[in-house]
Design an enzyme around this catalytic site. Structure first.
Site, PDB file in Angstrom:
ATOM      1  CB  THR A 124      -0.906  -0.003   1.256  1.00 40.14           C
ATOM      2  OG1 THR A 124      -1.487   1.284   1.424  1.00 40.14           O
ATOM      3  CG2 THR A 124      -0.131  -0.318   2.533  1.00 40.14           C
ATOM      4  CG  ASP A 125      -1.328   4.891  -0.723  1.00 44.67           C
ATOM      5  OD1 ASP A 125      -1.740   4.230   0.250  1.00 44.67           O
ATOM      6  OD2 ASP A 125      -2.064   5.682  -1.348  1.00 44.67           O
ATOM      7  CD  GLU A 126      -3.049   3.623   4.765  1.00 47.35           C
ATOM      8  OE1 GLU A 126      -2.740   3.598   5.961  1.00 47.35           O
ATOM      9  OE2 GLU A 126      -4.222   3.593   4.367  1.00 47.35           O
ATOM     10  CE1 TYR A 148      -3.326  -2.452   6.036  1.00 50.80           C
ATOM     11  CE2 TYR A 148      -3.098  -0.110   5.526  1.00 50.80           C
ATOM     12  CZ  TYR A 148      -3.247  -1.425   5.108  1.00 50.80           C
ATOM     13  OH  TYR A 148      -3.306  -1.709   3.762  1.00 50.80           O
ATOM     14  CE  LYS A 152      -0.264  -4.535   3.159  1.00 51.94           C
ATOM     15  NZ  LYS A 152      -0.751  -5.860   2.652  1.00 51.94           N
TER      16      LYS A 152
HETATM   17  P1  NAD Z   1     -10.171  -6.721   2.868  1.00 55.26           P
HETATM   18  O1  NAD Z   1     -10.089  -6.401   4.314  1.00 55.26           O
HETATM   19  O2  NAD Z   1     -11.407  -6.379   2.113  1.00 55.26           O
HETATM   20  O3  NAD Z   1      -9.908  -8.287   2.656  1.00 55.26           O
HETATM   21  C1  NAD Z   1      -8.906  -8.982   3.329  1.00 55.26           C
HETATM   22  C2  NAD Z   1      -9.160 -10.473   3.120  1.00 55.26           C
HETATM   23  O4  NAD Z   1      -8.083 -11.199   3.764  1.00 55.26           O
HETATM   24  C3  NAD Z   1     -10.453 -10.976   3.742  1.00 55.26           C
HETATM   25  O5  NAD Z   1     -11.110 -11.847   2.848  1.00 55.26           O
HETATM   26  C4  NAD Z   1      -9.995 -11.735   4.981  1.00 55.26           C
HETATM   27  O6  NAD Z   1     -10.864 -12.797   5.351  1.00 55.26           O
HETATM   28  C5  NAD Z   1      -8.644 -12.261   4.527  1.00 55.26           C
HETATM   29  N1  NAD Z   1      -7.729 -12.555   5.634  1.00 55.26           N
HETATM   30  C6  NAD Z   1      -7.458 -11.766   6.712  1.00 55.26           C
HETATM   31  N2  NAD Z   1      -6.586 -12.391   7.526  1.00 55.26           N
HETATM   32  C7  NAD Z   1      -6.283 -13.581   6.938  1.00 55.26           C
HETATM   33  C8  NAD Z   1      -5.425 -14.652   7.284  1.00 55.26           C
HETATM   34  N3  NAD Z   1      -4.694 -14.631   8.411  1.00 55.26           N
HETATM   35  N4  NAD Z   1      -5.351 -15.707   6.464  1.00 55.26           N
HETATM   36  C9  NAD Z   1      -6.090 -15.760   5.316  1.00 55.26           C
HETATM   37  N5  NAD Z   1      -6.929 -14.780   4.954  1.00 55.26           N
HETATM   38  C10 NAD Z   1      -7.019 -13.694   5.748  1.00 55.26           C
HETATM   39  O7  NAD Z   1      -8.897  -6.029   2.210  1.00 55.26           O
HETATM   40  P2  NAD Z   1      -8.715  -5.339   0.776  1.00 55.26           P
HETATM   41  O8  NAD Z   1      -9.141  -3.945   0.869  1.00 55.26           O
HETATM   42  O9  NAD Z   1      -9.273  -6.238  -0.254  1.00 55.26           O
HETATM   43  O10 NAD Z   1      -7.119  -5.341   0.667  1.00 55.26           O
HETATM   44  C11 NAD Z   1      -6.435  -6.445   0.115  1.00 55.26           C
HETATM   45  C12 NAD Z   1      -4.938  -6.175   0.180  1.00 55.26           C
HETATM   46  O11 NAD Z   1      -4.639  -4.983  -0.540  1.00 55.26           O
HETATM   47  C13 NAD Z   1      -4.414  -5.958   1.592  1.00 55.26           C
HETATM   48  O12 NAD Z   1      -3.157  -6.572   1.688  1.00 55.26           O
HETATM   49  C14 NAD Z   1      -4.284  -4.440   1.711  1.00 55.26           C
HETATM   50  O13 NAD Z   1      -3.248  -4.094   2.602  1.00 55.26           O
HETATM   51  C15 NAD Z   1      -3.930  -4.076   0.281  1.00 55.26           C
HETATM   52  N6  NAD Z   1      -4.332  -2.726  -0.142  1.00 55.26           N
HETATM   53  C16 NAD Z   1      -5.627  -2.317  -0.016  1.00 55.26           C
HETATM   54  C17 NAD Z   1      -6.006  -1.059  -0.479  1.00 55.26           C
HETATM   55  C18 NAD Z   1      -7.421  -0.575  -0.389  1.00 55.26           C
HETATM   56  O14 NAD Z   1      -7.679   0.588  -0.716  1.00 55.26           O
HETATM   57  N7  NAD Z   1      -8.374  -1.387   0.016  1.00 55.26           N
HETATM   58  C19 NAD Z   1      -5.042  -0.216  -1.049  1.00 55.26           C
HETATM   59  C20 NAD Z   1      -3.719  -0.668  -1.150  1.00 55.26           C
HETATM   60  C21 NAD Z   1      -3.384  -1.930  -0.702  1.00 55.26           C
HETATM   61  O1  TDX Z   2     -16.014   7.163   8.232  1.00 58.99           O
HETATM   62  C1  TDX Z   2     -14.963   7.596   7.744  1.00 58.99           C
HETATM   63  N1  TDX Z   2     -14.761   8.951   7.681  1.00 58.99           N
HETATM   64  C2  TDX Z   2     -13.627   9.508   7.187  1.00 58.99           C
HETATM   65  O2  TDX Z   2     -13.497  10.750   7.154  1.00 58.99           O
HETATM   66  C3  TDX Z   2     -13.918   6.735   7.252  1.00 58.99           C
HETATM   67  C4  TDX Z   2     -14.086   5.246   7.307  1.00 58.99           C
HETATM   68  C5  TDX Z   2     -12.790   7.323   6.747  1.00 58.99           C
HETATM   69  N2  TDX Z   2     -12.634   8.661   6.727  1.00 58.99           N
HETATM   70  C6  TDX Z   2     -11.415   9.233   6.137  1.00 58.99           C
HETATM   71  C7  TDX Z   2     -10.109   8.659   6.613  1.00 58.99           C
HETATM   72  C8  TDX Z   2      -9.231   8.754   5.393  1.00 58.99           C
HETATM   73  O3  TDX Z   2      -8.659  10.038   5.295  1.00 58.99           O
HETATM   74  O4  TDX Z   2     -11.472   8.901   4.746  1.00 58.99           O
HETATM   75  C9  TDX Z   2     -10.188   8.554   4.223  1.00 58.99           C
HETATM   76  C10 TDX Z   2     -10.237   7.138   3.697  1.00 58.99           C
HETATM   77  O5  TDX Z   2     -10.376   6.280   4.813  1.00 58.99           O
HETATM   78  P1  TDX Z   2     -10.424   4.677   4.633  1.00 58.99           P
HETATM   79  O6  TDX Z   2     -11.481   4.335   3.652  1.00 58.99           O
HETATM   80  O7  TDX Z   2     -10.477   4.090   5.996  1.00 58.99           O
HETATM   81  O8  TDX Z   2      -9.036   4.398   3.909  1.00 58.99           O
HETATM   82  P2  TDX Z   2      -7.516   4.729   4.314  1.00 58.99           P
HETATM   83  O9  TDX Z   2      -7.364   4.887   5.770  1.00 58.99           O
HETATM   84  O10 TDX Z   2      -7.053   5.851   3.434  1.00 58.99           O
HETATM   85  O11 TDX Z   2      -6.804   3.354   3.880  1.00 58.99           O
HETATM   86  C11 TDX Z   2      -7.189   2.669   2.666  1.00 58.99           C
HETATM   87  O12 TDX Z   2      -6.247   2.900   1.635  1.00 58.99           O
HETATM   88  C12 TDX Z   2      -4.987   2.305   1.772  1.00 58.99           C
HETATM   89  C13 TDX Z   2      -7.331   1.168   2.909  1.00 58.99           C
HETATM   90  O13 TDX Z   2      -8.240   0.961   3.965  1.00 58.99           O
HETATM   91  C14 TDX Z   2      -6.014   0.523   3.193  1.00 58.99           C
HETATM   92  O14 TDX Z   2      -6.168  -0.897   3.293  1.00 58.99           O
HETATM   93  C15 TDX Z   2      -5.077   0.833   2.081  1.00 58.99           C
HETATM   94  O15 TDX Z   2      -3.801   0.326   2.378  1.00 58.99           O
END
Ligand code: NAD
Ligand code: TDX
Length: 334
Positions: A124-126, A148, A152
């Site tokens: 992730t960018d984070e 988190y 990562k």
């Molecule tokens: P999500 O939370 O929607 O899904 C995570 C999945 O992993 C779930 O199905 C959960 O059951 C499974 N899981 C959790 N712990 C586990 C374990 N110990 N063993 C097997 N399975 C397990 O997450 P997402 O948003 O789909 O993100 C997927 C990946 O992408 C993550 O690694 C996250 O860090 C990365 N990522 C997400 C975003 C975003 O914006 N959502 C952005 C950049 C990177």
């Molecule tokens: O209720 C809310 N109100 C609000 O203002 C929530 C849930 C979030 N926020 C803000 C926090 C952040 O600035 O919105 C922005 C986005 O929040 P999230 O959806 O929780 O995402 P973020 O924290 O940016 O992280 C996401 O992007 C990077 C994913 O959850 C991560 O898994 C990924 O790595």
């Protein structure tokens, strides 16, 4: 190609499985997922009848299980499995260490033992932390601010170490904020859409001026597909949509699409350690792998809103489960 996808029942993983089964009629996909609160087999109902798709319930941190699986021979591992929500990592760090760090180590070790030819660590960018101006390249230092992001970043460092030390063919991808179908309701976009549809308040943290760069999940899946096929071992690739928005701008746009009033916005106290802005430089993937985001943000947001409108039973089932307790815990104290 025989691919092991971990965390495939989550948001990005399930979109990726749909994408791969459609784009690669010869590929076989096994989904290893623990089915935590975020894992949802409803996301994969369409895939269930597909003979090239297999599901295994299990934990990536379970060494015996992972070894038993890898013994059957896989060409690639794509590791999506993670605890993915910043707010939850602030409430309890432990599962983030267990899954994001220990789980990744178990997979890397398995990849080493069983000579897996491709290992994609979905990051992730984070991990770079916050940036006021400009953007982070793959060479920027890691500076994670939430538990988190720190977990990562640790997984990224371990992945790099397994490449350098054992020549495990690891590639790390770092994506910006994804949105699209099947995203769990704790994240800003699905939370705002579904609360608005129920005429409930939309919590906006702090002043609402934090900036995220949004990418439609299908663009991310396409980038990963290209990286699996053409990426170079040991490299890191940033992936981003190039659509920076303040949280307030984004919520206003969603309310406009849903024809709901701005009065639904409720400012709540800020997330501790809240990163102000994320921004990625994507020159490397663009120039070396010929990938760029193709989906227009406005169109993709509209498609996403339509998806939630058309899948009410999907999100109502989530709202009536464990999510309700989490929601109260997180927002009642803000
Ligand atoms: P999500 O939370 O929607 O899904 C995570 C999945 O992993 C779930 O199905 C959960 O059951 C499974 N899981 C959790 N712990 C586990 C374990 N110990 N063993 C097997 N399975 C397990 O997450 P997402 O948003 O789909 O993100 C997927 C990946 O992408 C993550 O690694 C996250 O860090 C990365 N990522 C997400 C975003 C975003 O914006 N959502 C952005 C950049 C990177
Ligand atoms: O209720 C809310 N109100 C609000 O203002 C929530 C849930 C979030 N926020 C803000 C926090 C952040 O600035 O919105 C922005 C986005 O929040 P999230 O959806 O929780 O995402 P973020 O924290 O940016 O992280 C996401 O992007 C990077 C994913 O959850 C991560 O898994 C990924 O790595």
């Amino acid at each position: 190609m025989k691919v092991l996808v971990t965390g495939g029942a989550g948001f990005i993983g399930s979109n990726f499985i749909h994408y791969i089964l459609k784009e690669h009629p010869q590929w076989e996909v096994t989904n290893l997922d623990k089915l935590t609160y975020a894992g949802n087999l409803d996301n994969l109902r369409d895939a269930e009848t597909e003979p090239r798709y297999h599901f295994i319930k299990g934990d990536i941190a379970d060494r015996e299980l992972v070894d038993g699986l890898l013994r059957h021979g896989y060409d690639a591992i794509i590791n999506f499995a993670a605890e993915s929500h910043v707010d939850r990592s602030i409430l309890d760090t432990s599962p983030f260490i267990e899954t994001n760090i220990k789980g990744t180590q178990v997979l890397l070790e398995g990849a080493r033992q069983y000579h897996i030819e491709r290992f994609i660590q979905v990051s992730t960018d984070e991990v770079y932390g916050s940036i006021e101006n400009g953007s982070f390249s793959e060479l920027s230092p890691l500076s994670p601010n939430s538990p988190y992001a720190a977990s990562k970043a640790a997984a990224d460092l371990l992945s790099h170490a397994y490449f350098q030390t054992y020549h495990v063919p690891v590639i790390i991808t770092r994506s910006s904020n994804n949105f699209g179908p099947y995203q769990f309701l704790e994240k800003l976009i699905p939370l705002a859409i579904t609360n608005a549809l129920e005429d409930k308040p939309i919590p906006v943290y702090g002043d609402g001026l934090n900036i995220r760069d949004w990418i439609f999940v299908v663009d991310h899946c396409r980038a990963l597909d290209i990286i699996i096929q053409k990426g170079e071992d040991g490299q890191i690739y940033n992936i981003a949509g190039g659509s920076e928005k303040t949280n307030l701008e984004l919520v206003y746009q969603l309310l406009g699409l849903l024809n709901k009033p701005k009065s639904l916005i409720t400012f709540v106290s800020d997330r501790p350690g809240h990163d102000r802005r994320y921004a990625l430089n994507i020159t490397k993937i663009t120039e070396r792998l010929d990938w760029k985001p193709e989906c227009s943000f406005d169109e993709a947001l509209s498609v996403t809103v339509d998806w939630y409108l058309g899948h009410k039973p999907w999100w109502l089932r989530i709202k009536s489960g464990e999510y309700a307790k989490y929601y109260d815990r997180i927002y009642l104290h803000r």
